[in-house]
Design a protein around this motif. Structure first.
Motif, mmCIF file in Angstrom:
data_model
loop_
_atom_site.group_PDB
_atom_site.id
_atom_site.type_symbol
_atom_site.label_atom_id
_atom_site.label_comp_id
_atom_site.label_asym_id
_atom_site.label_seq_id
_atom_site.Cartn_x
_atom_site.Cartn_y
_atom_site.Cartn_z
ATOM 1 N N GLU A 40 45.054 -45.669 24.466
ATOM 2 C CA GLU A 40 45.995 -44.552 24.471
ATOM 3 C C GLU A 40 46.265 -44.097 23.036
ATOM 4 O O GLU A 40 46.349 -44.911 22.126
ATOM 5 C CB GLU A 40 47.295 -45.039 25.120
ATOM 6 C CG GLU A 40 48.418 -44.030 25.149
ATOM 7 C CD GLU A 40 49.678 -44.629 25.749
ATOM 8 O OE1 GLU A 40 50.123 -44.105 26.785
ATOM 9 O OE2 GLU A 40 50.195 -45.622 25.197
ATOM 10 N N PRO A 53 46.309 -40.360 28.396
ATOM 11 C CA PRO A 53 46.270 -41.397 29.429
ATOM 12 C C PRO A 53 46.135 -42.773 28.767
ATOM 13 O O PRO A 53 45.835 -42.880 27.576
ATOM 14 C CB PRO A 53 45.028 -41.031 30.241
ATOM 15 C CG PRO A 53 44.936 -39.542 30.093
ATOM 16 C CD PRO A 53 45.352 -39.286 28.668
ATOM 17 N N ASP A 54 46.308 -43.830 29.536
ATOM 18 C CA ASP A 54 46.421 -45.181 28.981
ATOM 19 C C ASP A 54 45.165 -45.717 28.318
ATOM 20 O O ASP A 54 45.246 -46.583 27.451
ATOM 21 C CB ASP A 54 46.886 -46.143 30.068
ATOM 22 C CG ASP A 54 48.288 -45.813 30.538
ATOM 23 O OD1 ASP A 54 49.135 -45.485 29.683
ATOM 24 O OD2 ASP A 54 48.541 -45.872 31.748
ATOM 25 N N ASP A 67 44.708 -44.722 34.024
ATOM 26 C CA ASP A 67 46.158 -44.638 34.002
ATOM 27 C C ASP A 67 46.661 -45.885 34.721
ATOM 28 O O ASP A 67 46.242 -46.168 35.848
ATOM 29 C CB ASP A 67 46.661 -43.370 34.700
ATOM 30 C CG ASP A 67 48.107 -43.086 34.368
ATOM 31 O OD1 ASP A 67 48.401 -42.877 33.180
ATOM 32 O OD2 ASP A 67 48.937 -43.079 35.283
ATOM 33 N N PRO A 98 49.889 -39.562 38.834
ATOM 34 C CA PRO A 98 48.971 -40.016 37.785
ATOM 35 C C PRO A 98 47.656 -39.222 37.742
ATOM 36 O O PRO A 98 47.136 -38.929 36.668
ATOM 37 C CB PRO A 98 48.710 -41.484 38.132
ATOM 38 C CG PRO A 98 49.917 -41.895 38.893
ATOM 39 C CD PRO A 98 50.338 -40.679 39.675
#
Length: 148
Positions: A40, A53-54, A67, A98
């Motif tokens: 991220e 997003p992660d 995500d 998400p």
């Protein structure tokens, strides 16, 4: 447990879950030839600082976008009582929102040059969105029908 304490606990567990999810591709990356994990990152868009997003895995012309959601179906209202409104809310939080978030970020990355994004997403030909949740949704037909 008070709602305030419960919320702090959820945030704490959520952070641990996110770190766990982040560590899996980071630890696998050395064994993945030609793949690169991108965690991220923060970027500027329309004078705002946003978080991506992660995580991402870039592999040739493919991009996997992650995500992480430390959420699951509500035990009492959804799974025990079978409340359809609770189910809809859970699916929205777990999957629908998400997915929309991933899509919105990707539109920004591809549609507008973003100076703080050091990755060239323009060479990507295929994108795979992966939403990792704490709970299991496997084998529940109505879940898949709703997501579709």
């Amino acid at each position: 447990m008070s709602p305030e304490v419960a919320n702090k606990f959820r945030i704490f567990i959520g952070r641990i879950f996110e770190l766990y999810c982040h560590d899996s591709p980071v630890n696998a990356e050395p064994s993945l030839k030609m793949a690169r994990y991108i965690p991220e990152f923060q970027y500027k868009f329309a004078k705002n600082n946003l978080l991506s997003p992660d995580g991402f895995i870039e592999y040739r012309n493919d991009l996997i976008v992650f995500d992480y959601k430390a959420k699951r179906l509500n035990m009492q209202a959804t799974l025990v009582a079978g409340n359809i409104d609770s189910f809809e809310k859970n699916i929205s939080q777990l999957i629908i929102e998400p997915a929309k978030k991933i899509y919105a970020h990707l539109q920004r990355f591809i549609g507008t040059p973003i100076e703080s994004v050091s990755n060239d997403f323009k060479k990507v030909k295929k994108i795979h969105g992966v939403i990792v949740t704490q709970g299991s949704l496997s084998g529940v037909k109505i879940v898949y029908e709703r997501i579709e």
